[in-house]
Design a protein around this motif. Structure first.
Motif: not given
Length: 280
Positions: A7-11, A237-241
């Motif tokens: 998720g952090l990578v997506a962010a 999902s939380v981290a990517s947001s």
């Protein structure tokens, strides 16, 4: 831990994507930029979707929902590009990133119940956006009101797009749904360009940046999708947001967009509320 890392990578990828929009926005027609970014994104996405599979789970209903999500994606991205072209990033990013709030409101409208944590998180996001919007400064090429309006439209459209895409992908066909959604968006953008016939003179100078944006978007989507089969997949999902924080930090560091202490507090409040919604 792995899902959180993805998720952090997506962010990071989405944050870089939006920062790039701020750098090249306004140098070519917005629909042409979106169409070319979508083409570049489909180059790796289609093979990935074919390799992963799941196409047998796409029935008529799933296909219709994915196509509808494609219509929403066009509106969301056009509004996103216009908002970041105007700027400043410190205003636009928190509003664009507040789409999880609308997802909660849609869920309530469909009859689901929201607890105290959800409503407090919604209040935190609204208050944080208000604090950031009242701040002065930041590079802007137009009206801050117009930038906020486009950002709000992008947030609403992303909430609708993601809701339809997730509904379509409930059977497990995550990457096929993403491919259908983006192909539909490209088709709509192409029709729009054929009707308007805008000048495309600015594209040759910025196509490397648009290629990067396409790769970053697909990388982010793939990271969140990959986390779907792991333990605590919701953490991705939380981290990517919180991708907006990445965009704001990049604009502050490289574009020298000033930030007051109160605005930093507002940004923190927005994304803390988003994280609380995800964990709820």
């Amino acid at each position: 831990m792995i899902a959180l890392s993805l998720g952090l990578v997506a962010a990071l990828f989405w944050g870089l994507h939006d920062f790039t929009i701020r750098r090249v926005g306004g140098r070519a027609d917005v629909a042409a930029i979106f169409a070319l970014v979508t083409v570049f994104g489909l180059i790796p996405l289609v093979p990935i979707a074919l390799f992963i599979g799941g196409w047998d789970a796409i029935g008529p209903q799933q296909a219709m929902l994915a196509v509808a999500a494609g219509f929403g994606a066009v509106c969301a991205n056009i509004a996103l590009y216009r908002a970041f072209t105007i700027g400043p990033v410190s205003l636009v990013a928190p509003i664009c990133g507040s789409y999880p709030v609308l997802s909660v409101l849609f869920a309530v409208a469909r009859g689901q119940e929201a607890g105290m944590q959800e409503w407090l998180a919604v209040l935190a996001v609204v208050a944080g956006v208000a604090i950031v919007a009242r701040g002065e400064g930041g590079a802007s090429s137009g009206s801050r009101t117009a930038a906020a309006g486009w950002a709000a439209l992008a947030s609403l459209s992303f909430a609708v797009t993601f809701g339809l895409a997730q509904w379509s992908a409930e059977t497990g066909a995550h990457m096929p749904v993403a491919a259908i959604t983006r192909s539909t968006a490209l088709f709509i953008a192409a029709l729009w360009l054929l009707q308007r016939r805008p000048g495309l003179g600015g594209l040759p100078a910025i196509w490397p940046a648009l290629f990067l944006m396409g790769m970053l978007d697909v990388g982010a989507v793939s990271a969140v999708t990959l986390a779907g089969g792991m333990e605590n997949a919701e953490y991705a999902s939380v981290a990517s947001s919180v991708f907006g924080i990445v965009t704001i930090l990049l604009a502050w560091r490289f574009l020298r967009e000033p930030m007051r202490a109160s605005q930093w507090g507002g940004v923190a409040l927005v994304f803390a509320g988003i994280a609380a919604l995800g964990l709820a």
